[in-house]
Design an enzyme around this catalytic site. Structure first.
Site, mmCIF file in Angstrom:
data_model
loop_
_atom_site.group_PDB
_atom_site.id
_atom_site.type_symbol
_atom_site.label_atom_id
_atom_site.label_comp_id
_atom_site.label_asym_id
_atom_site.label_seq_id
_atom_site.Cartn_x
_atom_site.Cartn_y
_atom_site.Cartn_z
ATOM 1 N N ASP A 1 0.838 -1.194 0.000
ATOM 2 C CA ASP A 1 0.000 0.000 0.000
ATOM 3 C C ASP A 1 0.879 1.252 0.000
ATOM 4 O O ASP A 1 1.792 1.389 0.816
ATOM 5 C CB ASP A 1 -0.892 -0.032 1.244
ATOM 6 C CG ASP A 1 -1.993 1.017 1.221
ATOM 7 O OD1 ASP A 1 -1.841 2.031 0.511
ATOM 8 O OD2 ASP A 1 -2.997 0.819 1.923
ATOM 9 N N ARG A 2 0.603 2.156 -0.921
ATOM 10 C CA ARG A 2 1.410 3.376 -1.047
ATOM 11 C C ARG A 2 1.355 4.236 0.202
ATOM 12 O O ARG A 2 2.266 5.036 0.469
ATOM 13 C CB ARG A 2 0.944 4.176 -2.263
ATOM 14 C CG ARG A 2 1.985 5.147 -2.803
ATOM 15 C CD ARG A 2 1.548 5.726 -4.133
ATOM 16 N NE ARG A 2 0.335 6.518 -3.994
ATOM 17 C CZ ARG A 2 -0.467 6.828 -4.999
ATOM 18 N NH1 ARG A 2 -0.195 6.381 -6.214
ATOM 19 N NH2 ARG A 2 -1.540 7.561 -4.812
ATOM 20 N N GLU B 1 -14.994 -7.497 -4.754
ATOM 21 C CA GLU B 1 -15.893 -8.615 -4.483
ATOM 22 C C GLU B 1 -17.002 -8.717 -5.530
ATOM 23 O O GLU B 1 -17.931 -9.506 -5.371
ATOM 24 C CB GLU B 1 -16.487 -8.476 -3.080
ATOM 25 C CG GLU B 1 -15.442 -8.543 -1.962
ATOM 26 C CD GLU B 1 -16.054 -8.441 -0.581
ATOM 27 O OE1 GLU B 1 -17.280 -8.221 -0.481
ATOM 28 O OE2 GLU B 1 -15.304 -8.569 0.409
#
Length: 447
Positions: A167-168, A334
């Protein structure tokens, strides 16, 4: 004279016994040394593609089960011994664990030779069957370099290929640690484009797509299946078992997809990220119907995707149309995979349908997860986080016998013996040549 004879006889017997014991002990020590040496040689040979011999001259030279955890008995924990589970729980609470920090992992990985030795990346064996059937793995991570490394080590084989997306917005030391580790392996890469992941937002799906594109286009490995994982998952099957199962699947993917009216709120209106809370919120604006007359499916963000399916999802015009449509929906990770699978007319390759035309649920074997709100479900012996069970010591007996390939989820610093014992169990299972239990997978493919 009689007394002298008795003494002489007893003396000779004693000398003979000592010589016999010393001889046996010497042979045993020689065998142990030879066994260790051959194990190392065979492991190296397997890395080079020569397979792993199991016997030589009639002797069983397979590595023997090891205890990686010494404070408690993982065997008794996995067997469900309630008294020992209670004992192990008390021990873990009394121990003052000092976990490696992200900085520690980064520093260790600066010296690759030392890193590989400390974390024992040569402790696996590889069969020719595995070498002929390489796999790809995508790992999505945002914290705890120590647990990311633990997962990587569990699934690592030198002929597979791995992409790690950090994650950045994570602490920079996490990314630095993963970059350092990736430099120690020719088959581990960091995603070429990192996303600032918002939970339940499109960026979560984009992170997976970035790794999938890299694994498909930036590696020379002709991998057969790709499995996407969060860093909190842990394997329940060895690499050899996963290969055997996928060979039975023969190009069929394992992707969850159902039609569920209770989730229509996710796509009936458009969603956006609230810049103040960084959470997804509805706009109240009605969402246009999905393209190509599709029915929106609901499923897991994680699956086992055949190479043909990944290529379809990334390159097919209709698949990309569905992807674009999901961008302003709620939790598209999802929705996207499930919708591609739900709609047979889209032509997604390698999907098994029932006679009524819906995806075959029996093939959803990628991840074992215990949801709080789904009944009936096994008891969670750990704790619930966002309605998902974080597994504890009491869950291991059940997990080692389920049919899924991975378990979600573990925290390395919560009931730490749970993950440590899973590591010991998987390591010992990987070191044997016991027959795999494949009947279940053959049956669901033939049904």
């Amino acid at each position: 004279m009689i007394r002298k004879r008795r003494f002489t006889r007893a003396f000779l017997i004693s000398i003979f016994s000592i010589v016999f014991i010393v001889t046996i002990q010497t042979k045993f020590n020689i065998y142990k040394d030879v066994n260790h040496e051959l194990s190392v040689v065979f492991t190296t040979a397997a890395i080079k593609g020569k397979g792993f011999p199991t016997t030589t001259r009639g002797l069983d030279l397979r590595p023997k089960p090891k205890r990686l955890v010494h404070e408690v008995s993982c065997e008794q924990i996995i067997e469900g011994n309630k008294q020992h589970i209670s004992f192990a729980s008390n021990v873990s609470e009394s121990l003052d664990y000092k976990y490696l920090t992200d900085k520690d992992i980064r520093k260790l990985a600066q010296d690759c030779e030392k890193f590989l030795e400390i974390f024992d990346y040569n402790r696996f064996t590889v069969s020719q069957e595995e070498l002929d059937f390489p796999l790809a793995f995508s790992i999505i991570a945002h914290k705890d370099a120590v647990q990311i490394e633990m997962l990587l080590r569990a699934i690592y084989r030198p002929h597979n290929v791995y992409c790690i997306h950090v994650d950045r917005s994570s602490d920079s030391f996490v990314l630095d640690a993963m970059k350092a580790i990736s430099k120690c392996f020719s088959n581990v890469l960091i995603a070429s484009k990192l996303e600032d992941i918002i939970y339940e937002g499109y960026s979560r799906l984009q992170a997976d797509l970035n790794c999938m594109a890299d694994l498909l286009n930036k590696t020379d490995v002709d991998w057969k299946y790709l499995i996407n994982l969060p860093a909190q998952e842990y394997p329940l099957k060895t690499n050899a078992e996963i290969v055997k199962i996928f060979k039975i699947f023969n190009g069929t993917s394992s992707i969850e997809s159902i039609y569920h009216e209770g989730t229509h709120y996710r796509v009936n209106e458009t969603y956006r990220v609230n810049p103040k809370t960084l959470k997804m919120e509805g706009t109240g604006r009605q969402k246009d119907p999905p393209p190509y007359n599709t029915t929106v499916g609901k499923g897991s963000a994680y699956g086992a995707f055949s190479r043909r399916f990944v290529h379809f999802a990334l390159n097919d015009e209709r698949a990309q149309g569905v992807l674009q449509w999901t961008k302003d929906t709620f939790s598209p990770d999802e929705t996207f995979w499930a919708t591609l699978v739900m709609n047979k007319h889209l032509g997604a390759p390698g999907i098994k349908y029932t006679a009524s035309g819906i995806p075959d649920q029996s093939l959803w074997i990628t991840t074992s997860i215990t949801w709080k709100f789904i009944k009936p479900q096994p008891v969670c012996h750990g704790k619930y986080v966002r309605d998902v069970c974080v597994f504890g010591l009491g869950d291991l007996q059940r997990l080692v016998s389920v049919k899924e390939l991975f378990a979600n989820k573990f925290y390395h610093d919560y009931q730490p013996f749970a993950l440590k014992c899973m590591e010991e169990w998987l390591f010992n299972k990987s070191s044997t040549n016991l027959p795999s239990e494949l009947y279940y997978y053959r049956r669901i493919m033939e049904s």
